[in-house]
Design an enzyme around this catalytic site. Structure first.
Site, PDB file in Angstrom:
ATOM      1  CG  ASP A 186      -0.054  -0.267   2.487  1.00 43.04           C
ATOM      2  OD1 ASP A 186       0.177  -1.445   2.788  1.00 43.04           O
ATOM      3  OD2 ASP A 186       0.439   0.707   3.089  1.00 43.04           O
ATOM      4  CD  GLU A 208       3.495  -6.169  -2.444  1.00 43.62           C
ATOM      5  OE1 GLU A 208       3.548  -5.722  -1.283  1.00 43.62           O
ATOM      6  OE2 GLU A 208       2.955  -7.249  -2.748  1.00 43.62           O
ATOM      7  CG  ASP A 228       4.294  -2.937   5.675  1.00 46.61           C
ATOM      8  OD1 ASP A 228       4.090  -1.822   5.142  1.00 46.61           O
ATOM      9  OD2 ASP A 228       3.398  -3.594   6.255  1.00 46.61           O
TER      10      ASP A 228
HETATM   11  N1  SAM Z   1       1.048  -2.030   5.344  1.00 41.04           N
HETATM   12  C1  SAM Z   1      -0.253  -2.585   5.649  1.00 41.04           C
HETATM   13  C2  SAM Z   1      -0.509  -2.337   7.094  1.00 41.04           C
HETATM   14  O1  SAM Z   1      -0.875  -1.222   7.429  1.00 41.04           O
HETATM   15  O2  SAM Z   1      -0.351  -3.286   7.862  1.00 41.04           O
HETATM   16  C3  SAM Z   1      -0.440  -4.056   5.352  1.00 41.04           C
HETATM   17  C4  SAM Z   1       0.715  -4.831   4.977  1.00 41.04           C
HETATM   18  S1  SAM Z   1       1.062  -4.843   3.286  1.00 41.04           S
HETATM   19  C5  SAM Z   1      -0.471  -4.747   2.482  1.00 41.04           C
HETATM   20  C6  SAM Z   1       1.530  -6.554   3.128  1.00 41.04           C
HETATM   21  C7  SAM Z   1       2.120  -6.817   1.774  1.00 41.04           C
HETATM   22  O3  SAM Z   1       3.030  -7.918   1.817  1.00 41.04           O
HETATM   23  C8  SAM Z   1       1.092  -7.198   0.684  1.00 41.04           C
HETATM   24  O4  SAM Z   1       1.053  -6.177  -0.294  1.00 41.04           O
HETATM   25  C9  SAM Z   1       1.595  -8.532   0.117  1.00 41.04           C
HETATM   26  O5  SAM Z   1       1.395  -8.658  -1.277  1.00 41.04           O
HETATM   27  C10 SAM Z   1       3.063  -8.473   0.489  1.00 41.04           C
HETATM   28  N2  SAM Z   1       3.748  -9.767   0.524  1.00 41.04           N
HETATM   29  C11 SAM Z   1       3.276 -10.937   1.014  1.00 41.04           C
HETATM   30  N3  SAM Z   1       4.194 -11.917   0.844  1.00 41.04           N
HETATM   31  C12 SAM Z   1       5.279 -11.340   0.238  1.00 41.04           C
HETATM   32  C13 SAM Z   1       6.557 -11.827  -0.180  1.00 41.04           C
HETATM   33  N4  SAM Z   1       6.898 -13.120  -0.022  1.00 41.04           N
HETATM   34  N5  SAM Z   1       7.430 -10.945  -0.741  1.00 41.04           N
HETATM   35  C14 SAM Z   1       7.085  -9.630  -0.905  1.00 41.04           C
HETATM   36  N6  SAM Z   1       5.886  -9.105  -0.530  1.00 41.04           N
HETATM   37  C15 SAM Z   1       5.003  -9.960   0.040  1.00 41.04           C
END
Ligand code: SAM
Length: 281
Positions: free
Chosen positions: A85, A105, A154
């Protein structure tokens, strides 16, 4: 009017009244939904789990970023794993002293959908210091030849694509690519319900076996399971409280909405049941 409902446990549910279902996509990695609501503003979910909402996203993103930045103001090169995000990057670009931010990401669709429907957190992604890489963070930390002063994990929870970001190999590679005074910050789940508490302990045990300094701090995020959320602070040399400096964010003149220097110290004062759960690992 419909409701978004997330099962925090098999016996407890969290519901949000929806104004409008703005977007839905089955990405190559997860189910992405974006809503507008009466009380939380816009929010997005991945695989049915609340990720971020306009009302309280600042809590998580400020605590993830301003805590390490107040311990080592010399941080120049940052790696964000996940963070689709853009909220963590938005807080990082506030620091002129930061020279580069690599955001790895796995799911480009999360970034693009947030840029269209959840813009509140995406304002830093166009900063010239930011490089977006759409790949698995687990593979990236294994293969990169770069060195970082700060790594921010994150991530989603340790299920699906996020599982590898809680593995020993991941943490060992993070340690390897961190500079001699590097800091690792990770989304450290929660001590309250069984599922998140188990994941918290599993992650903590691994990080503790790799880093010399490992502390845990907390924030109250009403829209995450139980509202009691934790962050991991792992470091090669700096202690998060003993080495804390005057928060750089204050000297930049940015008015944070949650983070402050008293709260920085206080957030590391954990309830006894949490300290005991972490100590006995
Ligand atoms: N930042 C937000 C919050 O306020 O908590 C939520 C976390 S963010 C949306 C989590 C991200 O981690 C997602 O966009 C997801 O696609 C990503 N993600 C999950 N597994 C991953 C991986 N193995 N490598 C890179 N990104 C990953």
């Amino acid at each position: 009017m419909s409701w978004f409902t997330e099962a925090w446990t098999p016996h407890i549910k969290f519901s949000v009244k929806i104004k409008e279902h703005l977007y839905s996509e089955t990405t190559p990695f997860q189910q992405l939904e974006i809503y507008d609501s009466f009380e939380l503003g816009r929010f997005f979910t991945l695989d049915g789990i609340m990720m971020a909402n306009e009302k309280d996203e600042f809590i998580y993103h400020e605590m993830m970023i301003h805590t390490p930045m107040s311990v080592n103001p010399q941080i120049e090169h940052v790696l964000v794993i996940g963070g689709g995000d853009g909220g963590s990057v938005r807080e990082l670009v506030r620091y002129p002293s930061i020279k580069s931010i690599d955001m790895v990401e796995i799911d480009e669709r999360v970034v693009r959908a947030c840029q269209t429907y959840f813009e509140i957190t995406t304002t830093g992604l166009h900063d010239p210091r930011v490089t977006l890489m759409f790949e698995d963070g687990l593979a990236y930390v294994k293969n990169t030849k770069k060195t970082y002063d700060l790594i921010v994990v994150d991530s989603t929870d340790p299920v699906g694509p996020g599982e590898g970001l809680f593995s020993m190999a991941f943490y060992e590679n993070c340690y390897r690519i961190l500079s001699k005074d590097g800091i690792l910050i990770n989304q450290h789940e929660s001590p309250y319900f069984e599922k998140e508490s188990t994941e918290m302990k599993r992650a903590h045990k691994k990080i503790k076996s790799i880093f010399p300094i490992v502390e845990v701090y907390q924030a109250f995020i009403p829209t995450y399971p139980s509202g009691h959320w934790l962050f991991g602070f792992a470091s090669k040399v700096y202690h998060p409280i003993l080495d804390m400096k005057t928060p750089l964010i204050q000297s930049i003149g940015y008015q944070t909405k949650y983070y402050n220097k008293e709260l920085h110290v206080g957030s590391f004062a954990l309830p006894n049941y949490v300290k005991n759960a972490l100590r006995d690992l």
